[in-house]
Every structure is written in structure tokens, then in C-alpha cells.
Design a protein around this motif. Sequence first.
Motif, PDB file in Angstrom:
ATOM      1  N   GLY A 123      -2.690   5.137  -5.980  1.00 23.43           N
ATOM      2  CA  GLY A 123      -3.734   4.928  -4.982  1.00 23.43           C
ATOM      3  C   GLY A 123      -3.135   5.040  -3.597  1.00 23.43           C
ATOM      4  O   GLY A 123      -2.101   4.432  -3.316  1.00 23.43           O
ATOM      5  N   THR A 124      -3.760   5.839  -2.735  1.00 21.80           N
ATOM      6  CA  THR A 124      -3.242   6.011  -1.377  1.00 21.80           C
ATOM      7  C   THR A 124      -3.644   4.820  -0.507  1.00 21.80           C
ATOM      8  O   THR A 124      -4.572   4.072  -0.842  1.00 21.80           O
ATOM      9  CB  THR A 124      -3.800   7.283  -0.719  1.00 21.80           C
ATOM     10  OG1 THR A 124      -5.224   7.115  -0.589  1.00 21.80           O
ATOM     11  CG2 THR A 124      -3.494   8.524  -1.560  1.00 21.80           C
TER      12      THR A 124
ATOM     13  N   GLU B 136       1.085   4.189  -2.700  1.00 17.51           N
ATOM     14  CA  GLU B 136       0.921   5.602  -2.310  1.00 17.51           C
ATOM     15  C   GLU B 136       2.076   6.437  -2.862  1.00 17.51           C
ATOM     16  O   GLU B 136       1.878   7.488  -3.477  1.00 17.51           O
ATOM     17  CB  GLU B 136       0.883   5.665  -0.777  1.00 17.51           C
ATOM     18  CG  GLU B 136       0.489   6.993  -0.186  1.00 17.51           C
ATOM     19  CD  GLU B 136       0.061   6.830   1.284  1.00 17.51           C
ATOM     20  OE1 GLU B 136      -1.054   6.307   1.543  1.00 17.51           O
ATOM     21  OE2 GLU B 136       0.826   7.206   2.177  1.00 17.51           O
TER      22      GLU B 136
ATOM     23  N   SER C 187     -20.048   5.414  -3.520  1.00 14.96           N
ATOM     24  CA  SER C 187     -19.927   6.078  -4.831  1.00 14.96           C
ATOM     25  C   SER C 187     -20.982   5.555  -5.803  1.00 14.96           C
ATOM     26  O   SER C 187     -21.581   4.513  -5.570  1.00 14.96           O
ATOM     27  CB  SER C 187     -18.529   5.878  -5.397  1.00 14.96           C
ATOM     28  OG  SER C 187     -18.394   4.542  -5.806  1.00 14.96           O
TER      29      SER C 187
ATOM     30  N   GLN D  95      -5.200   5.037   2.178  1.00 13.69           N
ATOM     31  CA  GLN D  95      -6.594   5.278   2.577  1.00 13.69           C
ATOM     32  C   GLN D  95      -7.564   4.790   1.496  1.00 13.69           C
ATOM     33  O   GLN D  95      -8.590   4.164   1.807  1.00 13.69           O
ATOM     34  CB  GLN D  95      -6.816   6.781   2.819  1.00 13.69           C
ATOM     35  CG  GLN D  95      -8.212   7.117   3.351  1.00 13.69           C
ATOM     36  CD  GLN D  95      -8.482   6.523   4.734  1.00 13.69           C
ATOM     37  OE1 GLN D  95      -7.672   6.672   5.648  1.00 13.69           O
ATOM     38  NE2 GLN D  95      -9.592   5.811   4.885  1.00 13.69           N
ATOM     39  N   GLU D  96      -7.211   5.065   0.246  1.00 10.95           N
ATOM     40  CA  GLU D  96      -8.091   4.602  -0.845  1.00 10.95           C
ATOM     41  C   GLU D  96      -8.154   3.080  -0.897  1.00 10.95           C
ATOM     42  O   GLU D  96      -9.224   2.500  -1.131  1.00 10.95           O
ATOM     43  CB  GLU D  96      -7.602   5.171  -2.188  1.00 10.95           C
ATOM     44  CG  GLU D  96      -7.910   6.658  -2.322  1.00 10.95           C
ATOM     45  CD  GLU D  96      -7.200   7.314  -3.506  1.00 10.95           C
ATOM     46  OE1 GLU D  96      -7.747   8.289  -4.033  1.00 10.95           O
ATOM     47  OE2 GLU D  96      -6.094   6.864  -3.902  1.00 10.95           O
ATOM     48  N   ILE D  97      -7.019   2.431  -0.673  1.00  9.86           N
ATOM     49  CA  ILE D  97      -7.013   0.963  -0.696  1.00  9.86           C
ATOM     50  C   ILE D  97      -7.825   0.426   0.484  1.00  9.86           C
ATOM     51  O   ILE D  97      -8.638  -0.496   0.339  1.00  9.86           O
ATOM     52  CB  ILE D  97      -5.567   0.418  -0.678  1.00  9.86           C
ATOM     53  CG1 ILE D  97      -4.818   0.891  -1.921  1.00  9.86           C
ATOM     54  CG2 ILE D  97      -5.565  -1.109  -0.587  1.00  9.86           C
ATOM     55  CD1 ILE D  97      -3.308   0.639  -1.887  1.00  9.86           C
TER      56      ILE D  97
ATOM     57  N   ASP E 107     -10.338   1.937   2.027  1.00 12.50           N
ATOM     58  CA  ASP E 107     -11.765   2.176   1.780  1.00 12.50           C
ATOM     59  C   ASP E 107     -12.328   1.171   0.782  1.00 12.50           C
ATOM     60  O   ASP E 107     -13.441   0.668   0.942  1.00 12.50           O
ATOM     61  CB  ASP E 107     -11.977   3.600   1.241  1.00 12.50           C
ATOM     62  CG  ASP E 107     -11.704   4.656   2.306  1.00 12.50           C
ATOM     63  OD1 ASP E 107     -11.637   4.303   3.510  1.00 12.50           O
ATOM     64  OD2 ASP E 107     -11.554   5.837   1.933  1.00 12.50           O
ATOM     65  N   TYR E 108     -11.523   0.895  -0.237  1.00 10.55           N
ATOM     66  CA  TYR E 108     -11.966  -0.046  -1.263  1.00 10.55           C
ATOM     67  C   TYR E 108     -12.195  -1.424  -0.668  1.00 10.55           C
ATOM     68  O   TYR E 108     -13.245  -2.046  -0.864  1.00 10.55           O
ATOM     69  CB  TYR E 108     -10.933  -0.102  -2.399  1.00 10.55           C
ATOM     70  CG  TYR E 108     -11.277  -1.115  -3.442  1.00 10.55           C
ATOM     71  CD1 TYR E 108     -12.217  -0.827  -4.443  1.00 10.55           C
ATOM     72  CD2 TYR E 108     -10.702  -2.389  -3.416  1.00 10.55           C
ATOM     73  CE1 TYR E 108     -12.556  -1.776  -5.389  1.00 10.55           C
ATOM     74  CE2 TYR E 108     -11.038  -3.340  -4.362  1.00 10.55           C
ATOM     75  CZ  TYR E 108     -11.959  -3.040  -5.347  1.00 10.55           C
ATOM     76  OH  TYR E 108     -12.303  -3.984  -6.275  1.00 10.55           O
TER      77      TYR E 108
ATOM     78  N   TRP F 151       0.841  -1.199   0.000  1.00 14.67           N
ATOM     79  CA  TRP F 151       0.000   0.000   0.000  1.00 14.67           C
ATOM     80  C   TRP F 151       0.883   1.259   0.000  1.00 14.67           C
ATOM     81  O   TRP F 151       0.585   2.241  -0.671  1.00 14.67           O
ATOM     82  CB  TRP F 151      -0.904   0.048   1.223  1.00 14.67           C
ATOM     83  CG  TRP F 151      -1.885  -1.081   1.376  1.00 14.67           C
ATOM     84  CD1 TRP F 151      -1.880  -2.306   0.771  1.00 14.67           C
ATOM     85  CD2 TRP F 151      -3.040  -1.061   2.222  1.00 14.67           C
ATOM     86  NE1 TRP F 151      -2.951  -3.058   1.198  1.00 14.67           N
ATOM     87  CE2 TRP F 151      -3.670  -2.316   2.081  1.00 14.67           C
ATOM     88  CE3 TRP F 151      -3.587  -0.131   3.099  1.00 14.67           C
ATOM     89  CZ2 TRP F 151      -4.834  -2.647   2.780  1.00 14.67           C
ATOM     90  CZ3 TRP F 151      -4.747  -0.451   3.802  1.00 14.67           C
ATOM     91  CH2 TRP F 151      -5.365  -1.712   3.635  1.00 14.67           C
TER      92      TRP F 151
END
Length: 476
Positions: free
Chosen positions: A362-363, A357, A476, A365-367, A369-370, A353
Amino acid sequence: MRRLLVAALAATALTIAGTGVAAQAAPAPGGPGVGDEYYPDYGNSGYDVSHYDIRLRYTPATDRLTGTTTILATAKQDLSRLNLDFLLDVSSVRVNNRPATFTREGEHELVVTPARPVPAGGALTIVVQYAGVPSTKVGAGYTAWIRTPDGALAIGEPEIAWWWYPSNDHPSDKATFDVSVSVPDGLEAISNGVQPRPPVRETLGYTRWSWRSVKPQATYLTFLAVGQYDVTTDTSADGLPVYNAYSQLLPQDFRDAAQSSVERTAEVVEWGSTLFGPYPFEALGGVVTPPGTLGFALENQTRPTYSSAFFRRGSNTSVVVHEQAHQWFGDSVSVAEWKHIWLNEGFASYAEWLWSEKNEEGTAQEIFDYLYATYPDDAAIWTTAPADPGVAELFGDAVYDRGAMTLHQLRLAVGDEDFFAIVRTWPTVNRYGDVTTDEFIALAEKISGENLDDLFQAWLYTPSKPVVAGVSAFTS
Ligand code: ARG
Ligand code: ZN
């Protein structure tokens, strides 16, 4: 391994015995396991190994392996008998220069009775001669040894040593290694560490390859790859030898993708060093195995091995980052028991991760959340506690993804400064040692000055989906 003042301790034991005052306990057998909750008969108790010298000859056409392994160890108790973990056929065992008797127990226990008991603290030199066809041996319900079209692979976790050398097979007893393998001319035989001498032509069409690991190494991280490999060598910016090997059986497109990834190993290690502290070992590299053979990647110390499948669709630096992160988390810092494996896989996954980043793919945090939104509510990742996954989920999503998610939650709770201090301090203070989850929690609390019990309870120990403030559903 634990390098004690062996002679001094042995002398003390003799002195006490000689006085006849404090009657010593009668020598007792060592046990068939180190006390691992998940694998009660893995490793052995009663002694501590400091070095393995593994000297083999291997013939791919017949899969016949013959050899001698010499084990240097120290008795941890007055020892009348000891166990080794091994599956091949043993022809002789000697302990401290005298023939020992030996028998088999259970599936993988070799029980050795030395001619005379060994006092606590006393040195043990155990010489085991053996032969066999590893692919015919079954242990833990399968055969970990893999034959390839051009040779063989000894790569596996948690079991692999049983198929090629006798050992105290548990990561809590690490040792240095010399591995020397004679194979038919024209084949490579690759293992961990550095080559103390170049391959030597022997007689009868065989060439002997020698490898040496000078830092403590777990038995399962000691590997062997025999086959036709193209080798690249280099020196890292820190002056360490880099040795990469690519199976000649790789189709050219795989091969290019593999090389585009694995040739970046030194760069990845340099990046890892900025986050996790100095690289703990004496060499680096990677081995890409023939197609259709190995089904996973493994963080073999100094030289991870990769299934070619990782490069089927193109380059994959993420898997290189994962295996290199394991050099700090898993290889240098080992699990005291297998139940703590999220300390290996959670960190290696979180390193991916961080690499993402850094490369703006992809940060973290994005990973997070996903993954949080994407795994179904009834998936094993939520119904398994990462810090006690059980044998069936030892390599499950809870250990890898939820382990990484736990670290991300820790990062959010303590802030980047403390988080990266924790991530660097952990492998520094535990270098070459072995660890438990409780020790990690204690360190995180010490560095952050915060009580993190609720966070770790929810993320590591509770078999249900943790609640995260502000993230309850995919939006989303
Ligand atoms: N530790 C390895 C990795 O995460 C995984 C090994 C999986 N082993 C297995 N037998 N499936 O890189
Ligand atoms: Zn891993």
C-alpha cells in the motif's frame, strides 16, 4: 545537558563577586518546572544535568527498590535551592560533598537545599540515597511502574523516571546515563545502550547488570526491564552491538512472531539510515515484555520495548519501523515542549507508511486516502489540532495519523526531492537537540522555497477536517 567550561565560568563568577563592583543578585531557588505549557511542574529550572549514575538493587518478590543516584549538573543561575522530580522515599541528599536538607512539595517534587549556594555556572554533584516499593507510589493519577510475574518494568511516557530515579524530568534536559542494577541470580536486568562490563555475581544470590548510554538521552526514554528473558546478540552491518530480549513468559507462537519482527531491527535501522541520515546511537535492539503487562510500545533509546500484544496475531514489522523511526524523531531530536509531540509520532507513523510503500503493501497515498475517507467527520482526529492536541489527546489519532497525513500533504506540495531532503535534514541539523513545530515549518519553507503557511495552518493548527483538492468523499 550542555557541557560548559564549568571551572572557567565558576572562576569568572567568583572574580566578579570578589571585585564587589557589580553586585550579584542574591542566590535564588530554582523552579519546580521547566515551563512546559502542558506539564508546568515537569522538569525543574535552575540547573542542567549532564550525567546520571543510577545504582540500584531490586527484589521482585517484595518489589523493593533501593539505590543511589548521582547527578552531575551545572547551575544555570546563582542557586540557593533546587528541585528534583521523584516519588520514592529519600534517606539522604548530598550536594557537592556536603549534606543537604530536603523536603517534599506537591506530588513529585523533592526540594533540596545545599549547605552553600552554588554560583551560576558552578558544578553540582548531587547524591540521592533512597528506597521504596515503586508499585505503591501514585503520580499523575496512576502508577507507571509495572510489576510482572517475574520482575518489573519501568517504561512510560511522559512519566516514568519518578518511580525509580530522581531527575530533571523533561526531554529538554538530556544527559548521558550509567544504569547498574543488582537483581536475584537467574534474572536479567536490561536497560539502554551498551554493557560496559558483563553481569557480575555479587554476594547473597544477586547479580549486578551494568548499562551505559553515551549519547544524550531523555529521562522518559531511560528504561529498566527485570525478569527472565532470552537474549540474542549480534553486530549490525555498521558494527554496532545488537541486543534483543524476549520474555520467557511469551507463549511459543507469540514468541516466534515477535522474533520474526524484532530480529529485523538492524535491517530496519539500515533502511532508516538511507532516509533519515546516519543512525544517531551506539547500540540497537528491542525488548518484548511478558504477556498482560505493558500495554503499548515505547521507543526507549537504543532499545525500544514492545507489548507482546503487537505480535499476538503474527509478525509486525510496522511497530518495529515505528519505534526505530523514533530513534531519529523523538529520541535524537526531542520535543522542546510536550505540545510538539506530533513531531515524534507523525514522523514515526509516516515511516510506517514509507515501509508499507517500499514493501508494496500500500502506498502512502493509498493510506492517506483510506484514513481521510474512513475517520468519521466528528472524530477526534479532525477536532484536535495536532500541533496543540492538549494533554488528553497527547497520544490521540490527530498526533499519530493526522501528523502523518500532514507530512504526506507536505510531500505532495513540495515534491519527493524536497520532501526527502527535509526528512533527512531535520534530524541532521537537530541531532541530540530539541525542537518546536515552528522550527520544522521554517525548515520546510527554507528547503522548498515555498510559503507553506496555509498547508500547516489547515493540517496542524485548525481543529476541523482539512479540505483536500480532489478527495472529498470515499468514492469506491
Ligand atoms: N511513544 C509511544 C509510541 O508511539 C507511545 C507511548 C504511549 N504511552 C502511553 N502511556 N499510552 O510508540
Ligand atoms: Zn510512537
